[in-house]
Design a protein around this motif. Structure first.
Motif, PDB file in Angstrom:
ATOM      1  N   ILE A 102       0.942  -1.150  -0.151  1.00 28.44           N
ATOM      2  CA  ILE A 102       0.052  -0.014   0.059  1.00 28.44           C
ATOM      3  C   ILE A 102       1.110   1.338   0.002  1.00 28.44           C
ATOM      4  CG2 ILE A 102      -1.619   1.211   1.269  1.00 28.44           C
ATOM      5  CD1 ILE A 102      -2.799  -1.515   2.227  1.00 28.44           C
ATOM      6  N   ILE A 103       0.518   2.063  -0.909  1.00 25.88           N
ATOM      7  CA  ILE A 103       1.665   3.118  -1.418  1.00 25.88           C
ATOM      8  C   ILE A 103       1.593   4.255  -0.492  1.00 25.88           C
ATOM      9  CG2 ILE A 103       2.336   4.940  -3.006  1.00 25.88           C
ATOM     10  CD1 ILE A 103       1.387   2.501  -5.059  1.00 25.88           C
ATOM     11  N   ALA A 104       0.417   4.784   0.017  1.00 26.47           N
ATOM     12  CA  ALA A 104       0.216   6.044   0.968  1.00 26.47           C
ATOM     13  C   ALA A 104      -0.906   5.722   2.028  1.00 26.47           C
ATOM     14  CB  ALA A 104       0.008   7.341   0.037  1.00 26.47           C
ATOM     15  N   GLY A 105      -1.001   6.954   2.805  1.00 31.04           N
ATOM     16  CA  GLY A 105      -2.255   6.826   3.765  1.00 31.04           C
ATOM     17  C   GLY A 105      -1.758   6.132   5.080  1.00 31.04           C
TER      18      GLY A 105
ATOM     19  N   ARG B  40       0.056   2.902   4.611  1.00 35.16           N
ATOM     20  CA  ARG B  40       1.187   2.950   3.952  1.00 35.16           C
ATOM     21  C   ARG B  40       2.286   2.058   4.344  1.00 35.16           C
ATOM     22  NH1 ARG B  40       5.427   7.979   3.430  1.00 35.16           N
ATOM     23  NH2 ARG B  40       6.818   6.810   1.648  1.00 35.16           N
ATOM     24  N   GLY B  41       2.776   1.164   3.323  1.00 36.38           N
ATOM     25  CA  GLY B  41       3.970   0.280   3.737  1.00 36.38           C
ATOM     26  C   GLY B  41       3.365  -1.016   4.022  1.00 36.38           C
ATOM     27  N   ARG B  42       2.156  -1.439   4.291  1.00 35.07           N
ATOM     28  CA  ARG B  42       1.570  -2.709   4.493  1.00 35.07           C
ATOM     29  C   ARG B  42       1.631  -3.565   3.232  1.00 35.07           C
ATOM     30  NH1 ARG B  42      -2.635  -3.436   8.648  1.00 35.07           N
ATOM     31  NH2 ARG B  42      -1.936  -2.452  10.345  1.00 35.07           N
ATOM     32  N   ARG B  43       2.159  -4.628   3.436  1.00 37.21           N
ATOM     33  CA  ARG B  43       2.360  -5.643   2.411  1.00 37.21           C
ATOM     34  C   ARG B  43       1.048  -6.367   2.100  1.00 37.21           C
ATOM     35  NH1 ARG B  43       5.874  -4.631   0.085  1.00 37.21           N
ATOM     36  NH2 ARG B  43       7.452  -5.761  -0.854  1.00 37.21           N
ATOM     37  N   LEU B  44       0.814  -6.716   0.770  1.00 34.35           N
ATOM     38  CA  LEU B  44      -0.372  -7.623   0.490  1.00 34.35           C
ATOM     39  C   LEU B  44       0.211  -8.947  -0.313  1.00 34.35           C
ATOM     40  CD1 LEU B  44      -2.885  -5.064  -1.356  1.00 34.35           C
ATOM     41  CD2 LEU B  44      -2.970  -6.146   1.085  1.00 34.35           C
ATOM     42  N   ASN B  45      -0.018 -10.008   0.363  1.00 38.85           N
ATOM     43  CA  ASN B  45       0.696 -11.175  -0.047  1.00 38.85           C
ATOM     44  C   ASN B  45      -0.398 -12.226  -0.555  1.00 38.85           C
ATOM     45  OD1 ASN B  45       3.550 -10.519   0.191  1.00 38.85           O
ATOM     46  ND2 ASN B  45       2.691 -10.458   2.504  1.00 38.85           N
TER      47      ASN B  45
ATOM     48  N   ASP C 202       2.544  -1.598  -8.652  1.00 38.55           N
ATOM     49  CA  ASP C 202       2.619  -0.411  -7.515  1.00 38.55           C
ATOM     50  C   ASP C 202       2.894   0.996  -8.378  1.00 38.55           C
ATOM     51  OD1 ASP C 202       2.309  -2.365  -5.639  1.00 38.55           O
ATOM     52  OD2 ASP C 202       4.381  -2.214  -4.954  1.00 38.55           O
ATOM     53  N   MET C 203       3.649   0.995  -9.212  1.00 42.95           N
ATOM     54  CA  MET C 203       3.883   2.301  -9.980  1.00 42.95           C
ATOM     55  C   MET C 203       2.525   2.963 -10.654  1.00 42.95           C
ATOM     56  SD  MET C 203       6.012   3.109 -13.726  1.00 42.95           S
ATOM     57  CE  MET C 203       4.608   2.745 -14.369  1.00 42.95           C
ATOM     58  N   ALA C 204       1.788   2.245 -11.270  1.00 40.36           N
ATOM     59  CA  ALA C 204       0.752   2.377 -12.077  1.00 40.36           C
ATOM     60  C   ALA C 204      -0.420   2.994 -10.990  1.00 40.36           C
ATOM     61  CB  ALA C 204       0.284   1.502 -12.559  1.00 40.36           C
ATOM     62  N   ARG C 205      -0.432   2.255  -9.824  1.00 35.67           N
ATOM     63  CA  ARG C 205      -1.317   2.669  -8.772  1.00 35.67           C
ATOM     64  C   ARG C 205      -1.137   3.926  -8.020  1.00 35.67           C
ATOM     65  NH1 ARG C 205      -1.089  -0.169  -4.196  1.00 35.67           N
ATOM     66  NH2 ARG C 205       0.274  -2.034  -5.391  1.00 35.67           N
ATOM     67  N   GLU C 206       0.252   4.250  -7.857  1.00 33.49           N
ATOM     68  CA  GLU C 206       0.694   5.597  -7.370  1.00 33.49           C
ATOM     69  C   GLU C 206       0.479   6.556  -8.290  1.00 33.49           C
ATOM     70  OE1 GLU C 206       4.759   7.313  -5.282  1.00 33.49           O
ATOM     71  OE2 GLU C 206       5.084   5.500  -6.407  1.00 33.49           O
TER      72      GLU C 206
ATOM     73  N   PHE D 181      -7.486   2.920  -1.632  1.00 35.72           N
ATOM     74  CA  PHE D 181      -8.785   3.895  -1.354  1.00 35.72           C
ATOM     75  C   PHE D 181      -8.844   4.137   0.371  1.00 35.72           C
ATOM     76  CE2 PHE D 181     -10.033   3.677  -5.846  1.00 35.72           C
ATOM     77  CZ  PHE D 181     -10.308   5.031  -6.144  1.00 35.72           C
ATOM     78  N   VAL D 182      -8.939   2.789   0.712  1.00 34.53           N
ATOM     79  CA  VAL D 182      -9.320   2.936   2.111  1.00 34.53           C
ATOM     80  C   VAL D 182      -8.090   3.543   2.945  1.00 34.53           C
ATOM     81  CG1 VAL D 182      -9.365   1.481   4.256  1.00 34.53           C
ATOM     82  CG2 VAL D 182     -10.842   0.693   2.302  1.00 34.53           C
ATOM     83  N   SER D 183      -6.834   3.350   2.586  1.00 36.94           N
ATOM     84  CA  SER D 183      -5.941   3.959   3.238  1.00 36.94           C
ATOM     85  C   SER D 183      -5.676   5.679   3.070  1.00 36.94           C
ATOM     86  CB  SER D 183      -4.535   3.154   2.478  1.00 36.94           C
ATOM     87  OG  SER D 183      -3.314   3.866   3.250  1.00 36.94           O
ATOM     88  N   ARG D 184      -6.501   5.887   2.051  1.00 38.18           N
ATOM     89  CA  ARG D 184      -6.370   7.314   1.631  1.00 38.18           C
ATOM     90  C   ARG D 184      -7.595   8.025   2.579  1.00 38.18           C
ATOM     91  NH1 ARG D 184      -2.588   8.625  -2.724  1.00 38.18           N
ATOM     92  NH2 ARG D 184      -1.426   6.835  -2.977  1.00 38.18           N
TER      93      ARG D 184
END
Length: 181
Positions: free
Chosen positions: A3-6, A9-14, A26-30, A61-64
């Motif tokens: 998760i990129i921001a918010g 942020r930094g939480r990993r999805l595996n 990640d780049m496109a989402r950012e 979206f939730v993170s933001r």
């Protein structure tokens, strides 16, 4: 995948390796969220994530800080994964629905501020998604529909076309309910 921001942020999805998905990079989402930051007050938004897959976009979206996200996918493994990750991260504003997106849109009776769709690139009916979203009126008046799609599709002639962005093999076309900026 992270998760990129918010707030998350930094939480990993595996996600499990056997999920039938092609996650947005990640780049496109950012890049997508950098664009949206200029147009959207996330705290006021309700979001529908079509073809949610791993839920990475939903979680972003939730993170933001969005009010709520409805994540839709037809695959039970995907919806189970999103539910499990929501529980693990103590997220309570994601509603996960297992459904065929095309059937769901045909009977939709609710409006959202943002609708995001990342269908399988080879799915039959991909070019019809913008029409379904606007015909079924699933966007609020100032709503935005974002479609991730392969390069062979162009939606520039669509009456609700707003803008197109390309990030490597990822293409985002933005559609707006109202086209005035």
């Amino acid at each position: 995948m992270r998760i990129i921001a918010g707030s998350l942020r930094g939480r990993r999805l595996n996600p499990p390796a056997n999920l039938p998905v092609r996650p947005t990079t990640d780049m496109a989402r950012e890049s997508l969220f950098n664009i949206l930051n200029n147009y959207v007050d996330f705290e006021e938004c309700s979001v529908m994530d079509l073809f949610a897959g791993t839920g990475a976009v939903s979680f972003e979206f939730v993170s933001r800080g969005v009010r709520e996200v409805t994540s839709i996918d037809i695959n039970a493994q995907c919806t189970d994964y999103i539910k499990a990750e929501s529980t693990r991260m103590d997220i309570r504003n994601i509603h996960v629905v297992r459904a065929d997106v095309f059937d769901l849109l045909k009977r939709a009776n609710r409006k959202f501020d943002i609708v995001f769709a990342d269908p399988p690139y080879a799915i039959e009916g991909l070019p019809t998604l913008p029409d379904l979203v606007f015909e079924r009126e699933v966007l609020n008046d100032d709503g935005i529909f974002i479609l991730e799609h392969p390069a062979e599709y162009s939606f520039e002639e669509h009456p609700h076309f707003w803008q197109h962005r390309n990030y490597g093999k990822v293409n985002f076309t933005f559609f707006a309910q109202k086209l005035d900026e």
